[in-house]
Write a protein that holds these residues in place. Structure first.
Motif, PDB file in Angstrom:
ATOM      1  N   THR A 102       0.936  -1.169  -0.041  1.00 51.25           N
ATOM      2  CA  THR A 102       0.053   0.087   0.031  1.00 51.25           C
ATOM      3  C   THR A 102       0.770   1.170   0.092  1.00 51.25           C
ATOM      4  O   THR A 102       0.390   2.245  -0.149  1.00 51.25           O
ATOM      5  N   LYS A 103       2.093   1.196   0.120  1.00 51.38           N
ATOM      6  CA  LYS A 103       3.095   2.296   0.303  1.00 51.38           C
ATOM      7  C   LYS A 103       4.343   1.956  -0.740  1.00 51.38           C
ATOM      8  O   LYS A 103       4.591   0.868  -0.610  1.00 51.38           O
ATOM      9  N   ALA A 104       4.670   3.012  -1.224  1.00 53.96           N
ATOM     10  CA  ALA A 104       5.839   3.031  -2.002  1.00 53.96           C
ATOM     11  C   ALA A 104       6.974   3.925  -1.586  1.00 53.96           C
ATOM     12  O   ALA A 104       6.428   5.119  -1.239  1.00 53.96           O
ATOM     13  N   ILE A 105       8.180   3.578  -1.657  1.00 51.87           N
ATOM     14  CA  ILE A 105       9.029   4.503  -1.243  1.00 51.87           C
ATOM     15  C   ILE A 105       9.648   5.389  -2.445  1.00 51.87           C
ATOM     16  O   ILE A 105       9.838   4.677  -3.361  1.00 51.87           O
ATOM     17  N   VAL A 106       9.775   6.573  -2.339  1.00 45.55           N
ATOM     18  CA  VAL A 106      10.305   7.489  -3.350  1.00 45.55           C
ATOM     19  C   VAL A 106      11.697   7.132  -3.539  1.00 45.55           C
ATOM     20  O   VAL A 106      12.667   7.310  -2.638  1.00 45.55           O
TER      21      VAL A 106
ATOM     22  N   ILE B 187      21.209   4.638   5.619  1.00 44.18           N
ATOM     23  CA  ILE B 187      20.157   5.178   6.497  1.00 44.18           C
ATOM     24  C   ILE B 187      20.158   6.395   6.020  1.00 44.18           C
ATOM     25  O   ILE B 187      20.889   7.366   6.200  1.00 44.18           O
ATOM     26  N   ARG B 188      18.991   6.968   5.407  1.00 51.32           N
ATOM     27  CA  ARG B 188      18.717   8.491   5.191  1.00 51.32           C
ATOM     28  C   ARG B 188      17.160   8.861   5.190  1.00 51.32           C
ATOM     29  O   ARG B 188      16.486   7.914   5.621  1.00 51.32           O
ATOM     30  N   ASP B 189      17.013  10.062   5.429  1.00 52.80           N
ATOM     31  CA  ASP B 189      15.545  10.574   5.394  1.00 52.80           C
ATOM     32  C   ASP B 189      15.142  10.616   3.947  1.00 52.80           C
ATOM     33  O   ASP B 189      15.592  10.895   3.221  1.00 52.80           O
ATOM     34  N   GLY B 190      13.649  10.116   4.243  1.00 49.99           N
ATOM     35  CA  GLY B 190      13.121   9.804   3.111  1.00 49.99           C
ATOM     36  C   GLY B 190      11.691  10.161   3.227  1.00 49.99           C
ATOM     37  O   GLY B 190      11.157  10.702   4.061  1.00 49.99           O
ATOM     38  N   ARG B 191      10.642   9.748   2.025  1.00 52.45           N
ATOM     39  CA  ARG B 191       9.340   9.740   2.337  1.00 52.45           C
ATOM     40  C   ARG B 191       8.661   8.699   1.475  1.00 52.45           C
ATOM     41  O   ARG B 191       9.333   8.353   0.423  1.00 52.45           O
ATOM     42  N   PHE B 192       7.396   8.524   1.636  1.00 50.51           N
ATOM     43  CA  PHE B 192       6.426   7.599   0.766  1.00 50.51           C
ATOM     44  C   PHE B 192       5.959   8.479  -0.267  1.00 50.51           C
ATOM     45  O   PHE B 192       6.081   9.709  -0.278  1.00 50.51           O
ATOM     46  N   THR B 193       5.593   7.613  -1.328  1.00 52.91           N
ATOM     47  CA  THR B 193       4.571   8.277  -2.455  1.00 52.91           C
ATOM     48  C   THR B 193       3.597   9.208  -1.894  1.00 52.91           C
ATOM     49  O   THR B 193       3.119  10.019  -2.669  1.00 52.91           O
ATOM     50  N   ASP B 194       2.978   8.880  -0.936  1.00 50.39           N
ATOM     51  CA  ASP B 194       2.039   9.840  -0.469  1.00 50.39           C
ATOM     52  C   ASP B 194       2.159  10.977   0.230  1.00 50.39           C
ATOM     53  O   ASP B 194       1.452  11.686   0.847  1.00 50.39           O
ATOM     54  N   GLY B 195       3.508  11.040   0.318  1.00 49.95           N
ATOM     55  CA  GLY B 195       4.135  12.429   1.001  1.00 49.95           C
ATOM     56  C   GLY B 195       4.383  12.030   2.758  1.00 49.95           C
ATOM     57  O   GLY B 195       4.844  13.143   3.281  1.00 49.95           O
TER      58      GLY B 195
ATOM     59  N   PRO C 143       6.424  11.286   5.751  1.00 44.85           N
ATOM     60  CA  PRO C 143       7.887  11.262   6.064  1.00 44.85           C
ATOM     61  C   PRO C 143       8.326   9.795   6.526  1.00 44.85           C
ATOM     62  O   PRO C 143       7.477   9.130   7.227  1.00 44.85           O
ATOM     63  N   ALA C 144       9.620   9.349   6.354  1.00 49.72           N
ATOM     64  CA  ALA C 144      10.188   8.320   6.677  1.00 49.72           C
ATOM     65  C   ALA C 144      11.409   8.240   6.739  1.00 49.72           C
ATOM     66  O   ALA C 144      12.025   9.048   6.333  1.00 49.72           O
ATOM     67  N   VAL C 145      12.252   7.017   7.444  1.00 50.39           N
ATOM     68  CA  VAL C 145      13.664   6.903   7.571  1.00 50.39           C
ATOM     69  C   VAL C 145      13.691   5.482   6.587  1.00 50.39           C
ATOM     70  O   VAL C 145      13.141   4.607   6.937  1.00 50.39           O
ATOM     71  N   VAL C 146      14.684   5.804   5.774  1.00 48.89           N
ATOM     72  CA  VAL C 146      14.877   4.579   4.751  1.00 48.89           C
ATOM     73  C   VAL C 146      16.376   3.984   4.909  1.00 48.89           C
ATOM     74  O   VAL C 146      17.078   4.786   5.325  1.00 48.89           O
ATOM     75  N   ARG C 147      16.143   2.538   5.044  1.00 51.57           N
ATOM     76  CA  ARG C 147      17.553   1.887   4.978  1.00 51.57           C
ATOM     77  C   ARG C 147      17.744   1.152   3.630  1.00 51.57           C
ATOM     78  O   ARG C 147      17.035   0.661   3.032  1.00 51.57           O
ATOM     79  N   ILE C 148      18.809   1.346   3.121  1.00 54.99           N
ATOM     80  CA  ILE C 148      19.315   0.840   1.617  1.00 54.99           C
ATOM     81  C   ILE C 148      20.393  -0.083   1.877  1.00 54.99           C
ATOM     82  O   ILE C 148      21.486   0.117   2.427  1.00 54.99           O
ATOM     83  N   SER C 149      20.297  -1.555   1.415  1.00 59.31           N
ATOM     84  CA  SER C 149      21.195  -2.439   1.366  1.00 59.31           C
ATOM     85  C   SER C 149      21.338  -3.080  -0.026  1.00 59.31           C
ATOM     86  O   SER C 149      20.151  -3.150  -0.761  1.00 59.31           O
ATOM     87  N   LEU C 150      22.257  -4.011  -0.297  1.00 64.43           N
ATOM     88  CA  LEU C 150      22.402  -4.498  -1.380  1.00 64.43           C
ATOM     89  C   LEU C 150      22.044  -6.005  -1.346  1.00 64.43           C
ATOM     90  O   LEU C 150      22.338  -6.762  -0.409  1.00 64.43           O
TER      91      LEU C 150
ATOM     92  N   THR D 127      10.604   3.068   7.669  1.00 60.51           N
ATOM     93  CA  THR D 127       9.807   3.226   8.679  1.00 60.51           C
ATOM     94  C   THR D 127       9.245   4.623   8.989  1.00 60.51           C
ATOM     95  O   THR D 127      10.038   5.551   8.586  1.00 60.51           O
ATOM     96  N   SER D 128       7.951   4.618   9.016  1.00 60.70           N
ATOM     97  CA  SER D 128       7.271   5.717   8.888  1.00 60.70           C
ATOM     98  C   SER D 128       7.598   6.858  10.244  1.00 60.70           C
ATOM     99  O   SER D 128       7.595   6.311  11.295  1.00 60.70           O
ATOM    100  N   THR D 129       7.918   8.168   9.808  1.00 59.99           N
ATOM    101  CA  THR D 129       8.244   9.055  11.078  1.00 59.99           C
ATOM    102  C   THR D 129       6.944   9.881  11.342  1.00 59.99           C
ATOM    103  O   THR D 129       7.241  11.002  11.918  1.00 59.99           O
TER     104      THR D 129
END
Length: 499
Positions: free
Chosen positions: A132-136, A154-162, A164-171, A185-187
């Motif tokens: 139901t959510k997608a990360i920008v 780990i960076r600050d980001g947001r979902f497509t619905d606006g 705010p979130a904290v995003v973790r990126i790994s390979l 994770t939604s903030t």
């Protein structure tokens, strides 16, 4: 040759308004009462302190909450690779819009909804079923393909619905080829908590500022109560001219010092007015006697002239002699009053000069010999130079000698000594009773035993004032050897040579 018109002048720049506004603000602030200014300053100081404390608290809480979210996300266990086919689209918005429903993983549990995969070849965003959510995805996320196993960003980001979130990126290599695993994770709860905290801190700050203003008003009123009492006392003196009014003094602070200084000033003014009143009364009393005698003699001369019965020549000569003596007494009295009318401060008289005290004493002795032709003067003076008013010091020495001449018996001896700045004048008269020594330098005071002698009672007062202005001191008492007479001692600072 074509004439080119000059360019139009630019309109003048308007003067800055900030200084004027600042001046108006300062004028308004200074026009307020001291109580209002103290209240405003105390409330402003408390407001600044509360505002800074609230901001510091808000930023500390914000940092703690976001650090906690980042720590939880960094320590979270990554979800396993997808067990179901994933549909990938060029953007996260398209992937979310075209997500099929009803798909689940092989173990019967759906993949986390805050998880998505980003493939590099071909480029696309893959979402798990029922997402139901997608990360920008941001352009800088491609740096995740250079990560090693176990590393993450780990960076600050947001979902497509606006949201705010904290995003973790790994390979990850769970797909056909390398892909980025993005877990968010939604903030929004943190934002809501911070917003509620801001409202709470704002309310507390406003209440604190209001209480500070009330407390500042009470403190200013209590602190300025002695000032109000002082103002009332000053207004009372200005209205009624009743000097001598005092106010109670409590404590040892600046207000107490101000109250003490005011009480001292008020008492000094009262004493000064009392001395002035006494001086006027005594002067009037002393002037009344020679004026009455003069009026009587003048009336007698006028009556004898009007009646055509002239006075005998001897009587007329005696009356004129008495009138001359009374005029001389008035002249001396007026001169003494003018001398005593000066304030008792060094700056009130002429500028001090170097005075040869031994020469001054010699001239005074010569004048005293004319007033006491039958007396013997024994003089022993050493050179001594002082700083002071020459005329005033000479008059002081003459007054001491006149006093000695007045009370010396016929054929008596007057000793005048000057040694190392100490001038002594000793007569051999009746002396001064011990109970009268404390009054000898008071204005218009005369011993009851010598009221029949000429004088106004101002001579010794002038001596005391002139010596005091020169920085010295004068005393009058019985003779040092216990014999008859009085001893006047004058001590003046100086030296045996002029400086």
């Amino acid at each position: 040759m074509n004439h080119v018109p000059p360019p139009p002048l630019a309109p003048p720049l308007a003067p800055p308004r900030t200084p004027r506004r600042r001046q108006r603000l300062l004028h308004w602030f200074r026009s307020r009462s001291l109580r209002s200014r103290l209240t405003f300053l105390s409330a402003a100081a408390v407001a600044v302190a509360i505002a800074l404390s609230a901001l510091a608290c808000w930023f500390i809480v914000e940092k703690q909450l976001y650090d906690q979210v980042r720590t939880d996300l960094a320590n979270a266990t990554l979800p396993p690779g997808p067990r179901v086919p994933l549909l990938c689209y060029p953007t996260a918005e398209q992937a979310l819009a075209n997500q099929p429903t009803g798909l689940t993983s092989e173990n019967g549990s759906a993949v986390a909804r805050d998880t998505q995969f980003v493939k590099a070849n071909p480029t696309g965003v893959c979402l798990p079923p029922n997402a139901t959510k997608a990360i920008v995805v941001q352009p800088g996320d491609t740096a995740g393909f250079k990560l090693k196993n176990g590393q993450s960003i780990i960076r600050d980001g947001r979902f497509t619905d606006g949201t705010p979130a904290v995003v973790r990126i790994s390979l990850t290599h769970s797909l056909s080829g390398p892909a980025l695993l993005m877990v968010a994770t939604s903030t929004q709860p943190v934002e809501d908590s911070l917003q509620g905290l801001a409202i709470l801190l704002g309310s507390v700050s406003a209440g604190g500022i209001l209480l500070a203003a009330v407390a500042g008003r009470l403190v200013a009123r209590s602190s300025l109560k002695p000032v109000d009492q002082l103002t009332d006392a000053v207004e009372h003196i200005a209205r009624t001219e009743e000097v001598g009014t005092t106010i109670p003094v409590n404590g040892h602070d600046e207000i107490a010092r101000l109250s003490t200084s005011f009480n001292s000033m008020s008492t000094a003014l009262a004493n000064s007015r009392e001395r002035q009143t006494r001086l006027i009364a005594d002067a009037g009393h002393e002037l009344r006697t020679p004026l009455t005698s003069l009026r009587t003699n003048v009336d007698l001369l006028i009556r004898s002239n009007d009646t055509g019965r002239p006075l005998p020549a001897a009587t007329k000569t005696k009356l004129l002699g008495n009138m001359k003596a009374q005029m001389q007494e008035l002249t001396v009295l007026i001169g003494d009053l003018l001398q005593l009318s000066r304030p008792d401060t060094p700056k009130s008289g002429p500028a001090p000069t170097v005075v040869a005290l031994h020469e001054l004493a010699g001239r005074a002795v010569e004048r005293a010999k004319l007033r006491g032709p039958g007396l013997v003067f024994e003089t022993d003076t050493e050179p001594w130079y002082v700083h002071g008013d020459a005329a005033g010091l000479e008059r002081a020495v003459i007054n001491l000698l006149d006093n000695a001449v007045k009370y010396s018996p016929p054929g008596g001896t007057i000793d005048v000594r000057l040694h190392r700045g100490v001038l002594t004048v000793r007569d051999h008269g009746p002396g001064i009773p011990p109970d009268e020594l404390q009054y000898v330098f008071d204005r218009f005071w005369r011993s009851p035993s010598s009221r029949q002698l000429p004088g106004s009672g101002l001579g010794l007062s002038i001596v005391a004032q002139s010596v005091r202005e020169a920085g010295g001191e004068v005393t009058l008492g019985p003779a040092a050897d216990g014999g008859p007479g009085a001893l006047a001692t004058v001590r003046l600072p100086g030296g045996p040579a002029p400086e």
